[in-house]
Every structure is written in C-alpha cells, then in structure tokens.
Design a protein around this motif. Structure first.
Motif, PDB file in Angstrom:
ATOM      1  N   ALA A  95       0.825  -1.213   0.000  1.00 43.16           N
ATOM      2  CA  ALA A  95       0.000   0.000   0.000  1.00 43.16           C
ATOM      3  C   ALA A  95       0.861   1.266   0.000  1.00 43.16           C
ATOM      4  N   LEU A  96       2.063   1.179   0.526  1.00 42.20           N
ATOM      5  CA  LEU A  96       2.984   2.322   0.515  1.00 42.20           C
ATOM      6  C   LEU A  96       3.675   2.493  -0.831  1.00 42.20           C
ATOM      7  N   ALA A  97       3.882   1.400  -1.525  1.00 42.55           N
ATOM      8  CA  ALA A  97       4.647   1.420  -2.782  1.00 42.55           C
ATOM      9  C   ALA A  97       3.999   2.350  -3.803  1.00 42.55           C
ATOM     10  N   GLY A  98       4.832   3.148  -4.434  1.00 43.54           N
ATOM     11  CA  GLY A  98       4.364   4.072  -5.460  1.00 43.54           C
ATOM     12  C   GLY A  98       3.966   5.435  -4.916  1.00 43.54           C
ATOM     13  N   HIS A  99       4.095   5.608  -3.619  1.00 50.80           N
ATOM     14  CA  HIS A  99       3.705   6.875  -2.990  1.00 50.80           C
ATOM     15  C   HIS A  99       4.890   7.507  -2.258  1.00 50.80           C
ATOM     16  N   GLU A 100       6.091   7.238  -2.759  1.00 49.17           N
ATOM     17  CA  GLU A 100       7.300   7.692  -2.092  1.00 49.17           C
ATOM     18  C   GLU A 100       7.450   9.215  -2.111  1.00 49.17           C
ATOM     19  N   VAL A 101       6.910   9.878  -3.107  1.00 48.03           N
ATOM     20  CA  VAL A 101       7.074  11.323  -3.205  1.00 48.03           C
ATOM     21  C   VAL A 101       6.051  12.055  -2.341  1.00 48.03           C
ATOM     22  N   PHE A 102       4.781  11.711  -2.468  1.00 49.74           N
ATOM     23  CA  PHE A 102       3.734  12.461  -1.780  1.00 49.74           C
ATOM     24  C   PHE A 102       3.290  11.821  -0.465  1.00 49.74           C
TER      25      PHE A 102
END
Length: 103
Positions: free
Chosen positions: A21-28
């Motif tokens: 669920a965290l993956a792909g949201h490293e920037v925001f």
C-alpha cells in the motif's frame, strides 16, 4: 504428494500488505486513514505495523504525518540490480569466450 501447509502469521502477511500500500507513494506519501482502508484493517493496527516497519527502515513518516516507504526496500532493490548486472557481465564474458571464431 501432500498439499503445502498454509501456516502463515496474519500479522506478517498484513505487514506485506502495508508495504504494498505504501509502494508508489514515495514522493507524496499516504495518510494512515487511506492505508488502513487499503489494507482493510483498523487504523491502530496499521499504525503499529507502520511503526514496526519504520523501526527497521521499511517505512518513514514525515512532519506532515504522511507515510512512505523507507530506504531499506529501495536499498535491497539496488543490491538486486547490482547483482543482476554482475551476473549479466559474467554471462557476456562467457559468451564472448565461446563464440569467438577460432583463429
């Protein structure tokens, strides 16, 4: 042949769901509320999971209280990439050795 046993710990499996669920949201980053909804578990449970992940570098929380993947999974991916490139270089070396024309 017998069926493999499915003796998986629910908490361990939930940690993997939180990481996904965290993956792909490293920037925001992501809010705890959204993560809990995605994982399908109560916020206090997901918060404990996030804190456990953070203690090992797998998650991090910023000043805005948003969560994102920590450096650990990225470092593992980089190590994998380095190992893969080394293996590819070795295969290329062997290929060059065996495909040269005699002479």
């Amino acid at each position: 042949m017998s069926e493999p046993t499915t003796n998986h710990n629910a908490a361990q499996l939930r940690l993997l769901d939180v990481i996904r669920a965290l993956a792909g949201h490293e920037v925001f980053g992501r809010r705890l509320t959204d993560l809990a909804a995605d994982v399908g578990n109560p916020e206090p449970m997901v918060l404990r999971d996030l804190q456990a992940l953070a203690s090992k570098g797998w998650a991090t929380q910023d000043a805005s209280r948003l969560w994102r993947l920590g450096p650990e999974p990225v470092q593992i991916a980089v190590q994998f990439s380095i190992g893969l490139r080394a293996a590819q270089a070795k295969v290329s070396e062997v290929e060059q050795r065996y495909t040269r024309l005699p002479g």
